[in-house]
Design a protein around this motif. Structure first.
Motif, PDB file in Angstrom:
ATOM      1  N   UNK A  95      -3.050  -1.694   0.133  1.00 31.28           N
ATOM      2  CA  UNK A  95      -3.126  -1.569  -1.324  1.00 31.28           C
ATOM      3  C   UNK A  95      -3.800  -0.258  -1.705  1.00 31.28           C
ATOM      4  N   UNK A  96      -4.830   0.125  -0.940  1.00 34.82           N
ATOM      5  CA  UNK A  96      -5.515   1.389  -1.206  1.00 34.82           C
ATOM      6  C   UNK A  96      -4.606   2.594  -1.058  1.00 34.82           C
ATOM      7  N   UNK A  97      -3.744   2.577  -0.047  1.00 36.51           N
ATOM      8  CA  UNK A  97      -2.815   3.696   0.133  1.00 36.51           C
ATOM      9  C   UNK A  97      -1.907   3.832  -1.091  1.00 36.51           C
ATOM     10  N   UNK A  98      -1.368   2.735  -1.555  1.00 35.69           N
ATOM     11  CA  UNK A  98      -0.487   2.786  -2.725  1.00 35.69           C
ATOM     12  C   UNK A  98      -1.209   3.258  -3.968  1.00 35.69           C
ATOM     13  N   UNK A 112       5.679   6.161  -7.351  1.00 34.19           N
ATOM     14  CA  UNK A 112       5.747   4.736  -7.670  1.00 34.19           C
ATOM     15  C   UNK A 112       6.535   3.964  -6.612  1.00 34.19           C
ATOM     16  N   UNK A 113       7.675   4.516  -6.187  1.00 34.18           N
ATOM     17  CA  UNK A 113       8.485   3.820  -5.187  1.00 34.18           C
ATOM     18  C   UNK A 113       7.742   3.737  -3.857  1.00 34.18           C
ATOM     19  N   UNK A 114       7.173   4.863  -3.431  1.00 34.59           N
ATOM     20  CA  UNK A 114       6.453   4.876  -2.149  1.00 34.59           C
ATOM     21  C   UNK A 114       5.208   4.002  -2.210  1.00 34.59           C
ATOM     22  N   UNK A 115       4.396   4.216  -3.255  1.00 35.18           N
ATOM     23  CA  UNK A 115       3.179   3.431  -3.380  1.00 35.18           C
ATOM     24  C   UNK A 115       3.454   1.950  -3.562  1.00 35.18           C
ATOM     25  N   UNK A 116       4.460   1.602  -4.387  1.00 33.60           N
ATOM     26  CA  UNK A 116       4.794   0.204  -4.596  1.00 33.60           C
ATOM     27  C   UNK A 116       5.302  -0.466  -3.333  1.00 33.60           C
ATOM     28  N   UNK A 117       6.094   0.269  -2.546  1.00 37.03           N
ATOM     29  CA  UNK A 117       6.611  -0.302  -1.301  1.00 37.03           C
ATOM     30  C   UNK A 117       5.478  -0.562  -0.313  1.00 37.03           C
ATOM     31  N   UNK A 145      15.832 -15.653   5.086  1.00 35.61           N
ATOM     32  CA  UNK A 145      16.241 -15.275   3.731  1.00 35.61           C
ATOM     33  C   UNK A 145      15.092 -15.481   2.745  1.00 35.61           C
ATOM     34  N   UNK A 146      14.394 -16.605   2.856  1.00 35.90           N
ATOM     35  CA  UNK A 146      13.293 -16.878   1.934  1.00 35.90           C
ATOM     36  C   UNK A 146      12.131 -15.931   2.169  1.00 35.90           C
ATOM     37  N   UNK A 147      11.861 -15.599   3.427  1.00 36.70           N
ATOM     38  CA  UNK A 147      10.814 -14.616   3.733  1.00 36.70           C
ATOM     39  C   UNK A 147      11.169 -13.265   3.129  1.00 36.70           C
ATOM     40  N   UNK A 148      12.429 -12.862   3.257  1.00 39.07           N
ATOM     41  CA  UNK A 148      12.857 -11.581   2.674  1.00 39.07           C
ATOM     42  C   UNK A 148      12.682 -11.589   1.162  1.00 39.07           C
ATOM     43  N   UNK A 149      12.973 -12.733   0.537  1.00 36.33           N
ATOM     44  CA  UNK A 149      12.796 -12.839  -0.910  1.00 36.33           C
ATOM     45  C   UNK A 149      11.323 -12.689  -1.286  1.00 36.33           C
ATOM     46  N   UNK A 150      10.427 -13.278  -0.496  1.00 36.39           N
ATOM     47  CA  UNK A 150       9.003 -13.147  -0.796  1.00 36.39           C
ATOM     48  C   UNK A 150       8.533 -11.700  -0.672  1.00 36.39           C
ATOM     49  N   UNK A 151       9.066 -10.966   0.293  1.00 33.24           N
ATOM     50  CA  UNK A 151       8.692  -9.561   0.453  1.00 33.24           C
ATOM     51  C   UNK A 151       9.216  -8.740  -0.722  1.00 33.24           C
ATOM     52  N   UNK A 152      10.438  -9.013  -1.161  1.00 24.02           N
ATOM     53  CA  UNK A 152      10.993  -8.309  -2.324  1.00 24.02           C
ATOM     54  C   UNK A 152      10.146  -8.563  -3.564  1.00 24.02           C
ATOM     55  N   UNK A 153       9.722  -9.819  -3.752  1.00 22.01           N
ATOM     56  CA  UNK A 153       8.863 -10.138  -4.894  1.00 22.01           C
ATOM     57  C   UNK A 153       7.576  -9.346  -4.825  1.00 22.01           C
ATOM     58  N   UNK A 159       5.044  -2.460  -7.409  1.00 23.53           N
ATOM     59  CA  UNK A 159       5.548  -1.267  -8.099  1.00 23.53           C
ATOM     60  C   UNK A 159       5.305  -1.367  -9.597  1.00 23.53           C
ATOM     61  N   UNK A 160       5.584  -2.539 -10.167  1.00 25.81           N
ATOM     62  CA  UNK A 160       5.364  -2.725 -11.605  1.00 25.81           C
ATOM     63  C   UNK A 160       3.889  -2.615 -11.964  1.00 25.81           C
ATOM     64  N   UNK A 161       3.016  -3.154 -11.120  1.00 27.03           N
ATOM     65  CA  UNK A 161       1.582  -3.083 -11.420  1.00 27.03           C
ATOM     66  C   UNK A 161       1.055  -1.666 -11.307  1.00 27.03           C
ATOM     67  N   UNK A 162       1.551  -0.888 -10.337  1.00 27.31           N
ATOM     68  CA  UNK A 162       1.122   0.507 -10.226  1.00 27.31           C
ATOM     69  C   UNK A 162       1.599   1.310 -11.433  1.00 27.31           C
ATOM     70  N   UNK A 163       2.808   1.046 -11.881  1.00 33.47           N
ATOM     71  CA  UNK A 163       3.285   1.723 -13.089  1.00 33.47           C
ATOM     72  C   UNK A 163       2.410   1.363 -14.288  1.00 33.47           C
ATOM     73  N   UNK A 164       2.046   0.100 -14.396  1.00 37.28           N
ATOM     74  CA  UNK A 164       1.190  -0.321 -15.509  1.00 37.28           C
ATOM     75  C   UNK A 164      -0.176   0.337 -15.432  1.00 37.28           C
ATOM     76  N   UNK A 165      -0.687   0.538 -14.217  1.00 34.46           N
ATOM     77  CA  UNK A 165      -2.016   1.119 -14.061  1.00 34.46           C
ATOM     78  C   UNK A 165      -2.088   2.543 -14.582  1.00 34.46           C
ATOM     79  N   UNK A 166      -1.010   3.302 -14.449  1.00 42.11           N
ATOM     80  CA  UNK A 166      -1.036   4.706 -14.869  1.00 42.11           C
ATOM     81  C   UNK A 166      -0.336   4.928 -16.203  1.00 42.11           C
TER      82      UNK A 166
END
Length: 290
Positions: A95-98, A112-117, A145-153, A159-166
């Motif tokens: 989280x610190x790196x992002x 945003x893409x790099x940090x969010x990922x 499939x469900x694990x992949x969905x959790x990672x996507x979430x 990414x959305x939270x980092x955008x909101x932060x700045x």
């Protein structure tokens, strides 16, 4: 033999408390990241580090509060201490790196893409590493499939939270963003738990040494919980973090700020013009006044 999993042993107590802790960590982290954008040098790094630790601690605490309600009815569950601590370190570190990427690069698409990922993968790694630290007489099996969905979430939420932060500077909008992040993190956790199946091995030897969930997790959560409270005190002391008012707002350009009270204007006394002045004297006086 397949084990019977119960993720809500204490009803809604654990999921609601976990959600509130995720929101608290997100709110503190977002406000600290916003505050860092108005500073330079070591102060910026300090605010970003505080924000990253707040978000990471909030997510980790949320995860293990939720896990207090997780039981396998046919087998006792214990936790491996080193892996549990490692999950906290991985969560805070990634989280610190992002956050540092966005804090120093701004709200650019690449940052945003790099940090969010990276942040989202850190949240997911924290979750599944914490699950790997569970000891019981059996084995976990995950639906891919469900694990992949959790990672996507996790990645989308990060990414959305980092955008909101700045990008969001008001207190109420940031509070709303932290609630959205809390919902997303909780959704990621329970999506990952929905991918889980437990297979018991009654004839297998007991698993490695561990401790009961309450005796291990509750003392371990005291540290991150106290840290979140201290971070909240720091946020409340600094008015710029709460209000989001830009530093230097209301300052007159080109004029140094005056401490101790409002600035009052002092009228300038000008020398009176003689009633009878020659043209040459008037021209000389005007040239001197320019």
């Amino acid at each position: 033999m397949q084990g019977t999993v119960d993720g809500f042993t204490y009803g809604l107590v654990t999921p609601v408390t976990a959600f509130l802790m995720a929101c608290l960590g997100a709110a503190l982290g977002l406000r600290c990241t916003t505050r860092s954008l108005r500073t330079r040098g070591a102060s910026r790094a300090g605010w970003l580090a505080l924000g990253a630790t707040s978000i990471g601690s909030g997510i980790w605490t949320m995860h293990f509060i939720a896990m207090l309600g997780f039981t396998v009815r046919e087998a006792p569950v214990s936790y491996d201490r080193p892996l549990t601590y490692a999950s906290l370190a991985v969560g805070v570190g990634m989280v610190g790196i992002g956050i540092f990427l966005v804090g120093y690069r701004g709200a650019t698409r690449m940052a945003l893409v790099t940090g969010g990922t990276i942040t989202g993968l850190g949240v997911a790694s924290m979750h599944y590493l914490g699950m790997a630290g569970m000891n019981f007489e059996g084995a976990f099996e995950y639906d891919t499939l469900t694990v992949s969905l959790s990672v996507v979430i996790a990645v989308v939420a990060a990414t959305a939270s980092l955008w909101a932060a700045v990008s969001i500077h008001g207190f109420l909008p940031s509070l709303g963003a932290s609630v959205v992040m809390g919902v997303a993190v909780s959704g990621m956790h329970y999506t990952g738990m929905a991918a889980l199946q437990v297979h018991l091995h009654p004839d297998a030897a007991p698993s490695g040494p561990g401790e009961a969930p309450t005796s291990l997790l509750l003392p371990m959560m005291i540290g991150p919980g106290v840290f979140l409270l201290l971070a909240a005190v720091v946020v409340m002391i600094d008015p710029l973090v709460v209000t989001g008012t830009p530093e230097g707002a209301g300052r007159v350009p080109g004029r140094a700020p005056v401490r101790g009270g409002p600035v009052t204007s002092i009228p300038v006394q000008r020398r009176p013009v003689p009633p009878h002045e020659s043209a040459s004297r008037k021209a000389y006086r005007q040239s001197r006044s320019r």
